[in-house]
Write an enzyme that holds these catalytic residues in place. Sequence first.
Site, PDB file in Angstrom:
ATOM      1  N   GLY A 132     -39.172  18.388 -59.484  1.00 32.55           N
ATOM      2  CA  GLY A 132     -39.487  17.479 -58.413  1.00 32.55           C
ATOM      3  C   GLY A 132     -38.554  16.287 -58.511  1.00 32.55           C
TER       4      GLY A 132
ATOM      5  N   ASN B 259     -37.894  13.755 -61.521  1.00 37.41           N
ATOM      6  CA  ASN B 259     -39.094  13.088 -62.015  1.00 37.41           C
ATOM      7  C   ASN B 259     -39.263  13.404 -63.495  1.00 37.41           C
ATOM      8  OD1 ASN B 259     -41.637  12.114 -62.582  1.00 37.41           O
ATOM      9  ND2 ASN B 259     -42.679  13.237 -60.935  1.00 37.41           N
TER      10      ASN B 259
ATOM     11  N   HIS C 232     -42.948  34.348-100.758  1.00 39.02           N
ATOM     12  CA  HIS C 232     -41.822  34.631-101.629  1.00 39.02           C
ATOM     13  C   HIS C 232     -40.834  35.592-100.975  1.00 39.02           C
ATOM     14  CE1 HIS C 232     -45.629  36.580-103.048  1.00 39.02           C
ATOM     15  NE2 HIS C 232     -44.981  37.661-102.679  1.00 39.02           N
TER      16      HIS C 232
END
Length: 297
Positions: free
Chosen positions: A30, A55, A204
């Site tokens: 937007g 925006n 591990h």
Amino acid sequence: MLPDEPSLLALASRGPAVSAIQVADPRRYGVFVGDGGRLKSVVEKSESPPSNLANAGIYHFGTSIFDALRAIPLSERGEYELTDALNLLAGRESIAIVELSRWMEIGRPWDILAANEILLKDQVGQILGKVESGATLKGDVSLGRGSIIRSGAYIEGPVLIGEDCDIGPNCFIRPTTCIADRVRIGNAVEVKNSAIMNDSKIGHLSYVGDSVIGEGCNFGAGTVCSNLRHDGKSIKSYVKGERVDSGRRKLGVMMGDHVMTGINTSIYPGTVIEPGFQGLPAAVLKKLVSVSQPAKK
């Protein structure tokens, strides 16, 4: 989103104000239409946006924004849309547009890695836990309360380790790694440029590079997360089930919460594993891995 601090301070000092950022492709956002630094209107995402001022989603308003929200009708989605309220308010009062100097959109899992790289570089190391003799810490390393770094661990900062973690012995943690609380990193494990969430265990003989690991995950011994293509091209991954280009040359696994891998699991670059997946020993995981998908050997 990850804005710069000076712009946030400017936003807070301007009274009614919205934040914006100049973007190359405004069709993804937007956008604001302004006049002399003042908001005229907000236009939702479209194929022909009227500006490249996206925006940025940070606002500073008084109580008048709530009056505007109460005045607008429900949208077709049955919601009160903030953009409708902004357009109404822009016709009633002056709203400043503050352009951000920096803005990072954190909408995809691997954006967390980019945010880590920015935020951790300014970290000042602080040791609140225990470091055994024989452990090596280089650069800025932070260790939370109740955590221990065992002998033989080699850690290159910037690295952030949370509370009640058990690190080592004889592991290698490389820069821009963020480890949350109650995480176990065990013997012969290498972690590089990754984010590991609460309560996960990498016991591990494993490698985790350029990856995001969710909460409560458990790595079987020998689990290896590959993070680089042989041809060096950017790695494809998935967002909402759609295959997309991550734009990253190195990207490991995006692992959901409570995933368990079997021993000697191999994970391809860019793989997304949905929450709750439980793998088999010697599995090969790639692309988008769902909970119902059987692991392949």
